[in-house]
Design an enzyme around this catalytic site. Structure first.
Site, PDB file in Angstrom:
ATOM      1  N   ASP A  61       0.826  -1.214   0.000  1.00  0.00           N
ATOM      2  CA  ASP A  61       0.000   0.000   0.000  1.00  0.00           C
ATOM      3  C   ASP A  61       0.860   1.265   0.000  1.00  0.00           C
ATOM      4  O   ASP A  61       2.023   1.238   0.410  1.00  0.00           O
ATOM      5  CB  ASP A  61      -0.867   0.050   1.265  1.00  0.00           C
ATOM      6  CG  ASP A  61      -2.095  -0.840   1.171  1.00  0.00           C
ATOM      7  OD1 ASP A  61      -2.153  -1.664   0.264  1.00  0.00           O
ATOM      8  OD2 ASP A  61      -2.973  -0.699   2.045  1.00  0.00           O
ATOM      9  N   HIS A 206       3.747  -2.298   3.186  1.00  0.00           N
ATOM     10  CA  HIS A 206       3.801  -0.939   2.638  1.00  0.00           C
ATOM     11  C   HIS A 206       5.110  -0.727   1.902  1.00  0.00           C
ATOM     12  O   HIS A 206       6.163  -1.118   2.414  1.00  0.00           O
ATOM     13  CB  HIS A 206       3.685   0.098   3.766  1.00  0.00           C
ATOM     14  CG  HIS A 206       2.332   0.116   4.420  1.00  0.00           C
ATOM     15  ND1 HIS A 206       1.977  -0.779   5.382  1.00  0.00           N
ATOM     16  CD2 HIS A 206       1.261   0.924   4.213  1.00  0.00           C
ATOM     17  CE1 HIS A 206       0.718  -0.537   5.751  1.00  0.00           C
ATOM     18  NE2 HIS A 206       0.255   0.494   5.062  1.00  0.00           N
TER      19      HIS A 206
HETATM   20 ZN   LIG Z   1      -2.463   3.113   3.251  1.00  0.00          ZN
END
Ligand SMILES: [Zn+2]
Length: 268
Positions: A61, A206
């Site tokens: 993400d 991430h």
């Molecule tokens: Zn996020």
């Protein structure tokens, strides 16, 4: 699984969190069968899928990031692995070259929004409008359709979820994470990532942290090597017999597991 995957299973969120023991057996803990309208279960996000096959999805993400995404792509290439990148339209606009590499190397490009604001701070109409515009921008830059959407923080209202579905977006959340939005040793982050993997799981990682302004006193922004975390993760999951599918492949092939996850559906 052959043919069209069956209707999603609806479970309590704590059953997703304990999913290591439930993989392939979510039907035993499913709730609300026949009680929750199909419109609702169809709009709910997918947290994982129900299978005992040793497959899982690695998802990233908040990117693309010109510093941190390319080394992650190098590790994926080294392992001949594919991941799903949930990107922010604002970052896509700034770094189209990184997006081009993600696509060229066979990864799945998915949508995380325009920026990292929680959609719960917007009206339902504004939230759907911003997601529509973000989808269009990412598709223009990538030159291909985007099918999956994961809102920032996984936060959305039910009405927004119905709106995303009308945009042709499939809401995909996650079943485990590595707390990689705070600093720690790469080894410790990798340990948490490995612990969160199970058959049918969707792992949240991430490539960057898009909301550094939300850091709290005493917390440190991540400074560990994200590519090293991925390398450790893949070396251990491959040794355990897992192979990676993209999130889109996972939800296309297996029965989805959804949850009401009440805290994510209600405005604060
Ligand atoms: Zn996020």
């Amino acid at each position: 699984m052959n043919g069209r995957p069956a209707r999603p299973l609806l479970v309590r969120h704590r059953d997703v969190e304990r999913a290591g023991g439930s993989a392939g057996r979510f039907h035993r803990v499913s709730v609300g069968r026949g009680l929750v309208p199909r419109l609702v279960t169809g709009a709910l996000g997918t947290f994982c899928v129900d299978t005992t096959d040793r497959v899982h999805a690695i998802t990233y993400d908040d990117g693309p990031d010109p510093e941190q995404t390319p080394p992650i792509l190098d590790v994926l290439r080294h392992w001949d692995a594919h991941a799903t990148f949930f990107v922010l339209a604002d970052a896509v606009r700034r770094h189209p070259d990184v997006v081009a590499r993600i696509v060229a190397e066979g990864h799945e490009l998915a949508l995380h929004g325009t920026d990292h604001r929680s959609l719960l701070t917007l009206s339902d109409a504004e939230a759907v409008a911003t997601v529509r515009a973000a989808k269009r921008l990412v598709e223009d830059v990538a030159g291909r359709p985007v099918r999956l959407f994961r809102p920032p923080y996984g936060a959305h209202t039910l009405r927004q979820a119905v709106g995303f579905r009308r945009l042709g977006l499939d809401l995909v959340l996650w079943s485990g994470d590595a707390v990689d939005w705070l600093d720690d040793d790469a080894e410790a982050v990798a340990d948490r990532a490995v612990d969160a993997v199970f058959p049918g799981g969707i792992l949240l990682l991430h490539d960057t942290r898009a909301d550094p302004e939300t850091i709290r006193p005493g917390e440190r922004l991540p400074a560990f090597d994200r590519a090293a975390v991925l390398d450790r993760l893949l070396s251990r999951t491959r040794a355990a017999g897992f192979r990676e599918l993209t999130a889109g492949e996972l939800v296309g092939r297996y029965r989805r597991v959804t949850s009401l996850a009440r805290q994510r559906m209600v405005r604060p």
